[in-house]
Every structure is written in C-alpha cells, then in structure tokens.
Design a protein around this motif. Structure first.
Motif, PDB file in Angstrom:
ATOM      1  N   ILE A 148     -26.524 -17.839 -11.144  1.00 36.30           N
ATOM      2  CA  ILE A 148     -26.870 -17.167  -9.895  1.00 36.30           C
ATOM      3  C   ILE A 148     -27.774 -18.103  -9.100  1.00 36.30           C
ATOM      4  O   ILE A 148     -28.815 -18.538  -9.595  1.00 36.30           O
ATOM      5  N   CYS A 149     -27.379 -18.401  -7.887  1.00 40.94           N
ATOM      6  CA  CYS A 149     -28.153 -19.336  -7.070  1.00 40.94           C
ATOM      7  C   CYS A 149     -28.755 -18.597  -5.882  1.00 40.94           C
ATOM      8  O   CYS A 149     -28.060 -17.828  -5.218  1.00 40.94           O
ATOM      9  N   ASP A 220     -27.893 -16.347 -21.176  1.00 41.65           N
ATOM     10  CA  ASP A 220     -26.771 -15.601 -20.595  1.00 41.65           C
ATOM     11  C   ASP A 220     -26.765 -15.669 -19.073  1.00 41.65           C
ATOM     12  O   ASP A 220     -25.717 -15.576 -18.443  1.00 41.65           O
ATOM     13  N   TYR A 221     -27.946 -15.818 -18.486  1.00 44.02           N
ATOM     14  CA  TYR A 221     -28.055 -15.891 -17.030  1.00 44.02           C
ATOM     15  C   TYR A 221     -28.986 -17.027 -16.632  1.00 44.02           C
ATOM     16  O   TYR A 221     -30.075 -17.150 -17.181  1.00 44.02           O
ATOM     17  N   LEU A 222     -28.532 -17.837 -15.697  1.00 44.32           N
ATOM     18  CA  LEU A 222     -29.395 -18.870 -15.119  1.00 44.32           C
ATOM     19  C   LEU A 222     -29.636 -18.537 -13.657  1.00 44.32           C
ATOM     20  O   LEU A 222     -28.684 -18.312 -12.898  1.00 44.32           O
ATOM     21  N   PHE A 223     -30.904 -18.512 -13.278  1.00 47.82           N
ATOM     22  CA  PHE A 223     -31.262 -18.312 -11.870  1.00 47.82           C
ATOM     23  C   PHE A 223     -31.685 -19.659 -11.294  1.00 47.82           C
ATOM     24  O   PHE A 223     -32.731 -20.190 -11.658  1.00 47.82           O
ATOM     25  N   MET A 247     -22.448 -25.027  -9.155  1.00 41.44           N
ATOM     26  CA  MET A 247     -21.200 -24.262  -9.268  1.00 41.44           C
ATOM     27  C   MET A 247     -21.477 -22.796  -9.605  1.00 41.44           C
ATOM     28  O   MET A 247     -21.010 -22.270 -10.618  1.00 41.44           O
ATOM     29  N   PRO A 248     -22.203 -22.120  -8.725  1.00 38.80           N
ATOM     30  CA  PRO A 248     -22.658 -20.763  -9.057  1.00 38.80           C
ATOM     31  C   PRO A 248     -21.534 -19.731  -9.069  1.00 38.80           C
ATOM     32  O   PRO A 248     -20.505 -19.896  -8.415  1.00 38.80           O
ATOM     33  N   ASP A 249     -21.763 -18.659  -9.833  1.00 38.92           N
ATOM     34  CA  ASP A 249     -20.871 -17.503  -9.812  1.00 38.92           C
ATOM     35  C   ASP A 249     -21.251 -16.553  -8.685  1.00 38.92           C
ATOM     36  O   ASP A 249     -20.393 -15.934  -8.071  1.00 38.92           O
TER      37      ASP A 249
END
Lengths: 338, 338
Positions: A148-149, A220-223, A247-249
């Motif tokens: 997540i960016c 599990d999540y990268l901010f 390459m964010p989701d």
C-alpha cells in the motif's frame, strides 16, 4: 535516548521531522529549539503528542540532559542554515550526537567533524544513501505482502503521517504490517530505510524495490511512505520512481483541503482531486495495477464541523472512504486497505 | 580529435553512444572495438554514417593513431564491464584520454588513475554531474525559446537521435535551434549538458531547468533530449523530471514499431500509443501545457514499404505528422514543431 529537536521559526506547522518524531518516535524529547516560540510548550500547539518545553537554543539546556540533537526541519533544497551552527556546535561540545536528514551532510563540514572528534560524538546523516544501489528490475510485485503506497496532492499534506498511522492501526488490529520509509523523518523513526530523494535518479525506483524485497516476505502488509506529487514541478520524478518501484496494490491519497496551490510554487494550482486519482492510477497501471482505495485528509487547518464536512466531500470526490487519520479513527480507511 | 569507440558485442544495435558519435559527432572515428564483429566495417551495418574499421581491441591499433578511447556502450545499470579493462589499459599506455558516460566512474578506479598519471592523459567521466545543483523552481517557461521535448515509449527508441536530427533540420531551415543534452551521448556530441539520470533525484528537474535557463534566451528553439519512458519500471522518475523540469511547449513522441515489451523488462507490455500520448499530455498539463505535435518512428527493423506503412499507421494513431527522421526527410515533423 533523550533528544532535542531543532525547529527554529518553523514549529510546528513547517517542522515535519520534529512533528514526526514527537508523534511516532521512541525517543524522549527533552526540548524543541525554536527561537520564535521560546517559553511556550509543545502541548500548546500539538495536544496529542509527547509534551516538551520550547527553548531558544542548545545553551538553554544542561550539558548532561541530552544525548542527541536532531535537525527537525527540512527546508526546500535541504541545505544547512548557518543560523543553526551555534546550536550544532554547542551540542557537540556537550558531547551529543547530531542527527540530520539534510542534502548537505554534517559530515562534510570541517568544524563539525573536528568538534565531533574532539568530543567523542557522532554525526549521523540519515539522508546519505547506501553505496550499492542499482536500477530496478520491475520485480517488487513478487513479494508476499500486499503493498500500500501513500500518494499525495503536494508535499507536506500527510503522506508520512498517514503511512505511520495506518501501519500502527493495522498492527493494533492484529495484522502483520511494516512501514517502508523513503524520507528522512520516516528513517529516523523506523531506524531503517533509504532516502529516495537523495539517490541517483536512475536508481531511485531500484532503491524502493530493494526495500520492498527486503521487507516484503516478512510481513503481510507494507505501507510505503510516498513523497511529493506527480504534478510537483521539482519532485515529481521522486514520486514517480516510488510509484513504479514499489509496484503497489493499493494507493491512499493524501490531501490538505486548505491547499490551493503547490506549496512554495504559488503559480501552480492544484488540479481537482479526481484528476489526481485518475492520473495516479493511469500512470501506475502499465507497471502495476494500483487502485486508489481510500483518502487521508489533513484537516489541521479546519474546525471540527468543517473538518467532518471536508472529509465527507473528499470521500464523495474519491468515491472511496476517507478520514483524517490523526484527528479521527482510521478504521474506515484501514478496512479499505487491509 | 581521432577517437576509437569501444562497443564490444553490442555494435551496432545496442551501442547507442557509439552510433550517436558516428552519426553526429565532430570527431574522426579511427576504429570501433567490437570483438564479435572484428574484421568488418561500420559501413556494412550503418551505410549513412562515417565509416571505420571494426577491430577486436586497442592493441590492433597503432599507439600514435588515436587521441582518445570512448566507451560507446551503456549497459543497464551503467557499470564498467571488466572485459573492457585491457582496452582501457592499452589506451592509457598509448597516451590516449579515455572518455566514458558510465555510472561507475573511471576516475574512481585506482589502476586507471595511476596509468593516466603515468602517461599524462585524462579520464573524462561525462556522467559526473556538477556539484551545485538544486531543486527546480518551476520557471523553465520564462525563457524566450520554444521548448520541444522528445519523449518515448521505451528506452532506445530514438529520442537522442530525433533530438539531434530535428535540431539539425531546424538549423538547416534557418531557425536558431539548440540541443539540451540530458544523457551521456548527447553530452559527448554537444560538448555540454548534465547527465540527468546521474543527478540526485530531488535535483533532477532542477538540473534540466538550469540548462533551459542557461540556453533558453540565446536561441529561438530548444530541443530537449528525453530519457526513458513514463511507464518504465526503472527510469520513469528520470522521464518525469525532464518532462516537468523542462516545462515544454511541444512534445515529439518516439517509438520503435517492432517493440512490444519494455526492453530488458519482458514481462511489461507497451501500452497502446494513444495511451502514451494521453498520459504524457495529462501528466505534463498541471505544470506546463504540452501537446504531442508529432511522432518519430525508428523503422530500422523494417523494409522500405513496411517502414512507410508503419509511419502512416503511427501518424494515424497520433493524429499528427510522423516520420523516421533518419531514414526519411524530417520536414513534415519539423513543420509541426517549429
């Protein structure tokens, strides 16, 4: 660690780094140095962060009361302002480390190097990038984590804050979430990261990719902390490198509703929020399909009811949930991203 | 100056710098070094540039026949390939200067520095940016010149070549036109410029702006050499910095009709050309209203009729005049930009 935060004439609004450390750092803030606000306290301006006295300079503090002086402001261009020299000198004479995220490195200043040597203390330039960076390979999407960016409509609209708040809220909700810091404040708070704006431009996306690969299978999540804006006359290249390198989701778009022109570039009006959403998504798309799933509004400049109304308008414009992650509960936004 | 061009195993297709110097440089090319093509001649591959023999290495040349060795290839990442070391060593022993546009500086190599000292010759790293760069102010549009920027669908599709050809054609037509070089080849050919991809990312737009301000009141037309593509997984940040830093009036979009995926990044398909046009214009717009007014197609991979047909298709897709500026007359495109 006990730290003093240098923020002369900029506290609190324009002292992003000082604010970030007060709000999210693990260190004990002994004092903020701001000669324009000396005699007051942090709590008078920022009631929801750790409190500390505001003093005029390092020599108002006892020499054994502080472990480090942090330069808590980052002027456009990232240069060292010579009006800070006395404070840095005094800090080093006190035996304090001095930590800065400026483009101009403390460790390139002969006097500071000599004083640090003489007093056995360290000059830490967190904006000095690693030596071994290279170009991106376009593989950041291979990690297990959802990426997540935070993106924004301008500089200083809350991307770092939103990143920190969402990662915290995610962890509080039981998710395994981490921050990918790309700027000096995030790096100071998190203790790792690469200052993407200080990297050779050919390697900027590669620097972000390397961080994603380093952290992406552990969580599990990268901010990912975004920078600038894709329409910023000076910094859009950094923004674009982070957008494609990570390459964010999903994207969370940050905005300040009182901002009408680009900060420091008053001849450039901000385009409508819908235009930002469309452009962030369409610019990302050929590299990674990223959708703007939520909005973060910095309503510090508005009263309570006006803030609520601005958030409702913002959510309508986005067609996605929005909130002020500092002022209100980030839950609705968190649900959209995790 | 009499130069040898190092292009091992890459000549001609992947030796952009060597090709650029053969085509546009003022220097006399004594030989191309390419161990994979030794014994043949430049004219067998490129009939329309200055001819030279292709040899296997520097020691095939007389020690007094050459003044400088130019590294004529730029691998992804811009590193020095150690298989070139013998040639650089021999060149320095011959007393030749060595000129390179790599990210890895020759002047950081101890052996080369020692040999250059011993033999009284110079190591010139043209990708070493000036020390005094800073952030853009968003003022490039204040110059008198009309600013035309080449943009592209990928790396190595002809942006540098198109820039050079259009500037030449403009001058031939009586216009006062100059090139703003942003990459190593352009800088080697023009004798000035800043390697924007080697600049600190925060200063990339500023580096371009500084060049525009330097040249923009001296000429009526500036042709800015673009880099990369806004959808390149590694280099989009550089592209974006040039697009916003130069604040162009008009864009010329360069493409290779045989290219289906991003070169070296095969999992990324090129989006349709209309998408590029729309995105370049909409990304530029909040900073400067720039319109794609023409197309430049690199048809080197196509036979005559197919090339003409590809250009017609390209012009239709763009809704603007297009040509191959090397193969055919650039006049129709020049009329659209000047």
């Amino acid at each position: 660690m006990r730290v003093a935060l240098l923020a002369h004439e900029q506290f609190p609004e324009r002292a992003k780094t000082a604010q970030g450390i007060l709000r999210y750092g693990d260190d004990e803030v002994i004092a903020v140095l701001d000669r324009a606000n000396a005699g007051s306290r942090v709590a008078e301006y920022l009631p929801d962060v750790q409190d500390a006295p505001i003093v005029a300079g390092m020599d108002d503090l006892e020499s054994d009361a502080v472990d480090a002086l942090v330069i808590g402001i980052a002027p456009i261009g990232g240069g060292f302002d010579d009006s800070w020299r006395d404070d840095v000198r005094t800090a080093l004479e006190y035996g304090c480390d001095v930590i800065a995220g400026l483009h101009t490195f403390l460790s390139a200043d002969e006097e500071f190097v000599r004083l640090a040597d003489e007093n056995g203390c360290e000059l830490r330039d967190v904006r000095k990038p690693p030596e071994d960076l290279t170009v991106a390979e376009g593989v950041a999407d291979r990690v297990d984590a959802e990426v997540i960016c935070t993106v924004g409509t301008d500089c200083s609209v809350g991307k770092m804050t939103t990143t920190m708040e969402l990662a915290r809220a995610a962890r509080d909700a039981g998710y395994d979430a981490a921050v990918v810091p790309t700027g000096q404040t995030g790096i100071m708070i998190e203790g790792w990261g690469t200052p993407v704006d200080r990297v050779i431009s050919d390697f900027a996306a590669g620097a972000v990719e390397e961080m994603i690969l380093e952290a992406g299978d552990e969580h599990d999540y990268l901010f990912v902390e975004g920078q600038g804006s894709i329409f910023h006359p000076a910094y859009s290249g950094v923004t674009c490198a982070i957008l494609h390198g990570s390459m964010p989701d999903r994207l969370v778009i940050c905005h300040d509703p009182t901002r009408e022109v680009i900060h420091g570039y008053d001849s450039f009006e901000l385009p409508p929020i819908e235009y930002y959403v469309e452009q962030y998504e369409s610019l990302a798309d050929p590299v990674s399909e990223a959708e703007v799933v939520a909005g973060a509004l910095n309503t510090a400049g508005l009263e309570g009811d006006a803030a609520r109304a601005a958030i409702d308008d913002y959510a309508d414009e986005l067609g996605a949930p929005a909130t002020d992650v500092v002022r209100f509960d980030p839950e609705t936004v968190l649900e959209a991203v995790c």
